[in-house]
Design a protein around this motif. Structure first.
Motif, PDB file in Angstrom:
ATOM      1  N   GLY A  56       0.794  -1.223   0.000  1.00  0.00           N
ATOM      2  CA  GLY A  56       0.000   0.000   0.000  1.00  0.00           C
ATOM      3  C   GLY A  56       0.825   1.271   0.000  1.00  0.00           C
ATOM      4  N   ILE A  57       1.894   1.310   0.771  1.00  0.00           N
ATOM      5  CA  ILE A  57       2.714   2.520   0.840  1.00  0.00           C
ATOM      6  C   ILE A  57       3.446   2.750  -0.480  1.00  0.00           C
ATOM      7  N   GLY A  58       3.785   1.677  -1.175  1.00  0.00           N
ATOM      8  CA  GLY A  58       4.412   1.827  -2.485  1.00  0.00           C
ATOM      9  C   GLY A  58       3.466   2.460  -3.489  1.00  0.00           C
ATOM     10  N   LEU A  59       2.200   2.056  -3.433  1.00  0.00           N
ATOM     11  CA  LEU A  59       1.201   2.662  -4.311  1.00  0.00           C
ATOM     12  C   LEU A  59       0.995   4.130  -3.952  1.00  0.00           C
ATOM     13  N   LEU A  60       0.980   4.443  -2.661  1.00  0.00           N
ATOM     14  CA  LEU A  60       0.844   5.843  -2.242  1.00  0.00           C
ATOM     15  C   LEU A  60       2.008   6.689  -2.747  1.00  0.00           C
ATOM     16  N   ARG A  61       3.193   6.121  -2.748  1.00  0.00           N
ATOM     17  CA  ARG A  61       4.350   6.861  -3.259  1.00  0.00           C
ATOM     18  C   ARG A  61       4.168   7.182  -4.742  1.00  0.00           C
ATOM     19  N   THR A  62       3.677   6.205  -5.500  1.00  0.00           N
ATOM     20  CA  THR A  62       3.413   6.446  -6.920  1.00  0.00           C
ATOM     21  C   THR A  62       2.364   7.539  -7.094  1.00  0.00           C
ATOM     22  N   ILE A  63       1.317   7.486  -6.288  1.00  0.00           N
ATOM     23  CA  ILE A  63       0.241   8.482  -6.368  1.00  0.00           C
ATOM     24  C   ILE A  63       0.769   9.877  -6.035  1.00  0.00           C
ATOM     25  N   CYS A  64       1.553   9.977  -4.959  1.00  0.00           N
ATOM     26  CA  CYS A  64       2.053  11.282  -4.517  1.00  0.00           C
ATOM     27  C   CYS A  64       3.092  11.861  -5.467  1.00  0.00           C
ATOM     28  N   HIS A  65       3.648  11.041  -6.315  1.00  0.00           N
ATOM     29  CA  HIS A  65       4.609  11.544  -7.292  1.00  0.00           C
ATOM     30  C   HIS A  65       3.918  12.405  -8.344  1.00  0.00           C
ATOM     31  N   HIS A  66       2.614  12.210  -8.514  1.00  0.00           N
ATOM     32  CA  HIS A  66       1.822  12.993  -9.468  1.00  0.00           C
ATOM     33  C   HIS A  66       1.164  14.175  -8.759  1.00  0.00           C
ATOM     34  N   LYS A  67       1.162  15.308  -9.398  1.00  0.00           N
ATOM     35  CA  LYS A  67       0.445  16.462  -8.854  1.00  0.00           C
ATOM     36  C   LYS A  67      -1.042  16.148  -8.698  1.00  0.00           C
ATOM     37  N   LEU A  68      -1.600  15.433  -9.678  1.00  0.00           N
ATOM     38  CA  LEU A  68      -3.018  15.081  -9.616  1.00  0.00           C
ATOM     39  C   LEU A  68      -3.322  14.107  -8.484  1.00  0.00           C
ATOM     40  N   GLY A  69      -2.313  13.391  -8.029  1.00  0.00           N
ATOM     41  CA  GLY A  69      -2.517  12.457  -6.932  1.00  0.00           C
ATOM     42  C   GLY A  69      -2.356  13.097  -5.570  1.00  0.00           C
ATOM     43  N   ARG A  70      -1.527  14.133  -5.495  1.00  0.00           N
ATOM     44  CA  ARG A  70      -1.253  14.751  -4.191  1.00  0.00           C
ATOM     45  C   ARG A  70      -2.481  15.446  -3.607  1.00  0.00           C
ATOM     46  N   GLY A  71      -3.325  16.010  -4.454  1.00  0.00           N
ATOM     47  CA  GLY A  71      -4.520  16.689  -3.966  1.00  0.00           C
ATOM     48  C   GLY A  71      -5.433  15.771  -3.166  1.00  0.00           C
ATOM     49  N   PRO A  72      -5.855  14.638  -3.737  1.00  0.00           N
ATOM     50  CA  PRO A  72      -6.712  13.715  -2.987  1.00  0.00           C
ATOM     51  C   PRO A  72      -6.061  13.191  -1.707  1.00  0.00           C
ATOM     52  N   VAL A  73      -4.743  12.974  -1.736  1.00  0.00           N
ATOM     53  CA  VAL A  73      -4.053  12.509  -0.527  1.00  0.00           C
ATOM     54  C   VAL A  73      -4.098  13.587   0.550  1.00  0.00           C
ATOM     55  N   ALA A  74      -3.809  14.830   0.166  1.00  0.00           N
ATOM     56  CA  ALA A  74      -3.813  15.930   1.132  1.00  0.00           C
ATOM     57  C   ALA A  74      -5.197  16.169   1.719  1.00  0.00           C
ATOM     58  N   ASN A  75      -6.227  15.884   0.946  1.00  0.00           N
ATOM     59  CA  ASN A  75      -7.598  16.089   1.422  1.00  0.00           C
ATOM     60  C   ASN A  75      -8.059  15.007   2.384  1.00  0.00           C
ATOM     61  N   CYS A  76      -7.258  13.968   2.524  1.00  0.00           N
ATOM     62  CA  CYS A  76      -7.618  12.837   3.388  1.00  0.00           C
ATOM     63  C   CYS A  76      -6.787  12.932   4.667  1.00  0.00           C
ATOM     64  N   SER A  77      -7.330  13.595   5.669  1.00  0.00           N
ATOM     65  CA  SER A  77      -6.577  13.908   6.885  1.00  0.00           C
ATOM     66  C   SER A  77      -6.009  12.665   7.564  1.00  0.00           C
ATOM     67  N   GLY A  78      -6.812  11.646   7.684  1.00  0.00           N
ATOM     68  CA  GLY A  78      -6.349  10.424   8.333  1.00  0.00           C
ATOM     69  C   GLY A  78      -5.204   9.772   7.595  1.00  0.00           C
ATOM     70  N   LEU A  79      -5.178   9.929   6.285  1.00  0.00           N
ATOM     71  CA  LEU A  79      -4.107   9.353   5.477  1.00  0.00           C
ATOM     72  C   LEU A  79      -2.795  10.087   5.716  1.00  0.00           C
TER      73      LEU A  79
END
Length: 350
Positions: free
Chosen positions: A266-289
């Motif tokens: 799971g953390i590897g997938l999150l790293r891939t997501i956060c590498h994209h600008k389009l992915g960082r927004g949804p991650v930042a909006n998820c406080s618990g994450l």
């Protein structure tokens, strides 16, 4: 052929074919075998398929069978199991779709040209049906493994992506795999399908061994689903599907377990997501994450560095910095005070 082959009661069987010393005859016999096997209803068909499984596992880079129709044969056998339940329940044919999908996955594991051949042979639709759960979770496991290998290569990913349901099904499977295996197998030891037990233990264990292997397979099912999703996450056009809050929040809790300790999961997938600008927004909006990433960054396990990457990218992005700085800054300050974080292991997708 040698005397043993001549004495075989099943002329033309796979094992006799493999003993053929003449290269030309051997090639034509293998081609004939793969072409005719799916239309046959003889007993004992599982024997050559399990033999092929052993060969594929031991020699996944061997090209001998690739242009002789092995992928067409395996796909046809999967379809036969899906469409002809009478055949599937006869003899030991119930094992065949599992072995067939495993053979596809093994031969596409390392060699892109083999993967291209598999796609051209039309294996994807049959694997997607297994991924849907048309049979059982053990076939889902090998289907997601094979599809994950096909998704890895630049020349075959478009064929995977053209089946839009693959990503959705993989997300559902990643979230529910542990529960599926628990409810369909682990929970009721006296109601386990015998072929599941045989596949798990190779006929060498009792209930305790079955349960332990089922836990390992459940973890693999989840990790291989995440690997497949990760292939989509590298492409920004799929992030809107991947970055659903109910899925993102669960990713920090998805880990490979002891059997998959080298999988970033799971953390590897999150790293891939956060590498994209389009992915960082949804991650930042998820406080618990974000809090979970901070906790992992403060930990001493091998995922620490992946979590740190995620936090740094969130902090460096002007569009997400203000959303996460209150949580991220203290975590990074704590880490800055540590003189050495240690040496991370080399992590890779299974």
């Amino acid at each position: 052929m040698d005397k043993t082959s001549q004495d075989c009661p099943y002329p033309g069987c796979f094992f006799c074919v493999m003993k053929e010393g003449n290269p030309s005859k051997r090639r034509s016999s293998i081609l004939k075998f793969f072409r005719e096997l799916p239309s046959q209803d003889d007993e004992g068909q599982v024997l050559p398929i399990s033999g092929l499984w052993n060969t594929a596992m031991a020699h996944p880079n061997d090209p001998e069978f690739i242009d002789l129709g092995i992928f067409e044969c395996m796909a046809a056998l999967i379809w036969k199991g899906l469409k002809n339940r009478r055949w599937l329940s006869h003899d030991q044919n119930v094992y065949i779709p599992y072995y067939a999908a495993h053979v596809i996955g093994s031969y596409t594991m390392n060699m892109e040209e083999f993967a291209v051949s598999a796609v051209q042979a039309g294996v994807i639709p049959s694997l997607v049906e297994l991924l849907r759960g048309r049979l059982t979770w053990v076939e889902q496991r090998v289907a997601v493994r094979a599809l994950g290998h096909l998704a890895t290569y630049a020349n075959t990913f478009p064929a995977i992506a053209s089946h839009g349901e693959i990503l959705e099904l993989s997300i559902q499977l990643a979230m529910s795999s542990l529960e599926i295996v628990y409810s369909h197998f682990y929970q009721n030891a006296d109601r386990r399908l015998s072929y599941h037990c045989d596949l798990l233990t190779r006929g060498m264990g009792a209930v305790e061994m079955e349960s332990r292997k089922a836990e390992e397979w459940a973890s693999q099912l989840q990790c291989w689903s995440l690997q497949l999703i990760n292939c989509f996450a590298f492409k920004s056009e799929f992030l809107s599907v991947v970055c659903k809050p109910d899925f993102l929040i669960k990713l920090p809790g998805m880990w490979g377990g002891l059997v998959n300790e080298n999988s970033p999961a799971g953390i590897g997938l999150l790293r891939t997501i956060c590498h994209h600008k389009l992915g960082r927004g949804p991650v930042a909006n998820c406080s618990g994450l974000v809090e979970a990433l901070c906790n992992i960054a403060r930990s001493s396990d091998d995922w620490q560095f992946m979590a740190i990457d995620c936090l740094l990218w969130l902090l460096q992005d002007p569009s997400t910095c203000y959303k996460v700085i209150d949580k991220v800054a203290p975590a990074l300050i704590d880490l800055a005070e540590i003189s050495a974080l240690g040496i991370t292991k080399s992590l890779g997708i299974l």
